[in-house]
Design a protein around this motif. Structure first.
Motif, short mmCIF file in Angstrom:
data_model
loop_
_atom_site.label_atom_id
_atom_site.label_comp_id
_atom_site.label_asym_id
_atom_site.label_seq_id
_atom_site.Cartn_x
_atom_site.Cartn_y
_atom_site.Cartn_z
N LYS A 39 70.56 -77.55 66.61
CA LYS A 39 70.67 -77.09 65.22
C LYS A 39 70.89 -75.57 65.17
O LYS A 39 71.64 -75.07 64.33
N VAL A 40 70.24 -74.86 66.05
CA VAL A 40 70.38 -73.40 66.13
C VAL A 40 71.77 -73.05 66.67
O VAL A 40 72.44 -72.15 66.15
N VAL A 41 72.21 -73.77 67.68
CA VAL A 41 73.56 -73.57 68.25
C VAL A 41 74.61 -73.77 67.17
O VAL A 41 75.52 -72.94 67.01
N GLU A 42 74.48 -74.86 66.41
CA GLU A 42 75.45 -75.16 65.35
C GLU A 42 75.45 -74.08 64.26
O GLU A 42 76.51 -73.69 63.77
N ALA A 43 74.28 -73.58 63.89
CA ALA A 43 74.19 -72.54 62.86
C ALA A 43 74.86 -71.25 63.35
O ALA A 43 75.60 -70.60 62.60
N ALA A 44 74.62 -70.88 64.60
CA ALA A 44 75.26 -69.68 65.16
C ALA A 44 76.78 -69.87 65.17
O ALA A 44 77.53 -68.96 64.79
N TYR A 45 77.22 -71.03 65.59
CA TYR A 45 78.66 -71.34 65.62
C TYR A 45 79.28 -71.23 64.22
O TYR A 45 80.31 -70.57 64.04
N VAL A 62 74.56 -61.16 69.04
CA VAL A 62 73.34 -61.96 68.99
C VAL A 62 73.68 -63.43 68.69
O VAL A 62 73.16 -64.35 69.33
N LEU A 63 74.58 -63.64 67.74
CA LEU A 63 74.97 -65.01 67.38
C LEU A 63 75.67 -65.70 68.56
O LEU A 63 75.42 -66.87 68.82
N LEU A 64 76.53 -64.97 69.26
CA LEU A 64 77.20 -65.55 70.44
C LEU A 64 76.18 -65.96 71.51
O LEU A 64 76.28 -67.04 72.09
N HIS A 65 75.21 -65.09 71.73
CA HIS A 65 74.19 -65.39 72.74
C HIS A 65 73.40 -66.65 72.36
O HIS A 65 73.17 -67.53 73.19
N ARG A 66 72.99 -66.76 71.10
CA ARG A 66 72.24 -67.94 70.65
C ARG A 66 73.11 -69.19 70.72
O ARG A 66 72.65 -70.25 71.12
N MET A 67 74.37 -69.06 70.34
CA MET A 67 75.26 -70.22 70.37
C MET A 67 75.40 -70.76 71.80
O MET A 67 75.41 -71.97 72.02
N ASN A 68 75.45 -69.87 72.75
CA ASN A 68 75.67 -70.28 74.13
C ASN A 68 74.40 -70.57 74.92
O ASN A 68 74.48 -71.15 76.00
N ASN A 69 73.24 -70.18 74.38
CA ASN A 69 72.03 -70.29 75.19
C ASN A 69 70.84 -70.97 74.54
O ASN A 69 69.80 -71.10 75.19
N ARG A 73 62.60 -65.85 69.57
CA ARG A 73 61.26 -66.44 69.63
C ARG A 73 61.37 -67.86 70.18
O ARG A 73 61.78 -68.79 69.50
N ALA A 74 60.99 -68.03 71.44
CA ALA A 74 61.20 -69.29 72.15
C ALA A 74 60.40 -70.46 71.59
O ALA A 74 60.83 -71.60 71.66
N SER A 75 59.25 -70.19 71.02
CA SER A 75 58.39 -71.30 70.61
C SER A 75 58.50 -71.65 69.13
O SER A 75 57.62 -72.32 68.59
N ASN A 76 59.57 -71.22 68.47
CA ASN A 76 59.71 -71.59 67.07
C ASN A 76 61.19 -71.64 66.67
O ASN A 76 61.77 -70.63 66.27
N TRP A 77 61.76 -72.82 66.76
CA TRP A 77 63.18 -72.96 66.46
C TRP A 77 63.48 -72.73 64.98
O TRP A 77 64.56 -72.28 64.62
N ARG A 78 62.51 -72.99 64.10
CA ARG A 78 62.73 -72.77 62.67
C ARG A 78 62.90 -71.28 62.35
O ARG A 78 63.72 -70.90 61.53
N VAL A 79 62.11 -70.44 63.02
CA VAL A 79 62.22 -69.00 62.85
C VAL A 79 63.58 -68.53 63.40
O VAL A 79 64.25 -67.71 62.77
N ARG A 80 63.99 -69.07 64.55
CA ARG A 80 65.30 -68.72 65.11
C ARG A 80 66.41 -69.12 64.15
O ARG A 80 67.35 -68.34 63.91
N LEU A 81 66.32 -70.32 63.59
CA LEU A 81 67.35 -70.80 62.67
C LEU A 81 67.44 -69.92 61.42
O LEU A 81 68.53 -69.54 60.99
N ALA A 82 66.30 -69.57 60.85
CA ALA A 82 66.29 -68.71 59.66
C ALA A 82 66.89 -67.34 59.98
O ALA A 82 67.66 -66.79 59.18
#
Length: 146
Positions: free
Chosen positions: A59-65, A47-54, A22-31
């Motif tokens: 904050k979302v990148v760090e959580a995926a990592y 999915v986690l690799l894709h989010r970490m790299n893209n 969901r591009a317009s809500n980083w909080r939803v992505r983080l959760a």
């Protein structure tokens, strides 16, 4: 949430995958990233690799990592993007300022940006955190009107 890692697919994988994108809500992505981090499976790792790299919000990148490391994956944290998080964002900031009448307020600018480009607003708000308003006001003040 517990810290128990389950070696299976989450029962709500499809909803989590949609939430993560969901591009317009980083909080939803983080959760969604945090919930996916409870389920070690090839598809959740992908999915986690894709989010970490893209993801544009660090904050979302760090959580995926963190979740990938917790799974034992051999990954490196990507460097933080110091420039435009979204391509041509500066052009959008300028166009929105230009579209408003002369003498408009910062609050009017902020509201129009939020209404027109929620994805851009949300990404920078997530990246800048508590400094977002100060940063955006500076962007507004320095976006020259020609």
């Amino acid at each position: 949430m517990s810290n128990d890692i389950k070696n299976e697919m989450p029962p709500n994988y499809d909803e989590l995958r949609k939430a993560v994108n969901r591009a317009s809500n980083w909080r939803v992505r983080l959760a969604a990233i945090e919930e996916l981090g409870q389920w070690k499976h090839k598809r959740t790792i992908d999915v986690l690799l894709h989010r970490m790299n893209n993801d544009a919000v660090y904050k979302v990148v760090e959580a995926a990592y963190r979740n990938l490391v917790k799974f034992g994956e051999d990954v490196q944290l990507p460097p933080r993007n110091k420039f435009e998080l979204i391509k041509d964002a500066n052009k959008v900031f300028f166009r929105i300022k230009k579209s408003l009448p002369a003498g408009h307020t910062y609050e009017e600018y902020k509201e129009k940006l939020k209404n027109m480009r929620l994805d851009l607003y949300d990404t920078y708000e997530g990246d800048k955190g508590d400094e977002f308003d100060t940063w955006l006001e500076n962007v507004w003040a320095t976006a020259s009107k020609k």
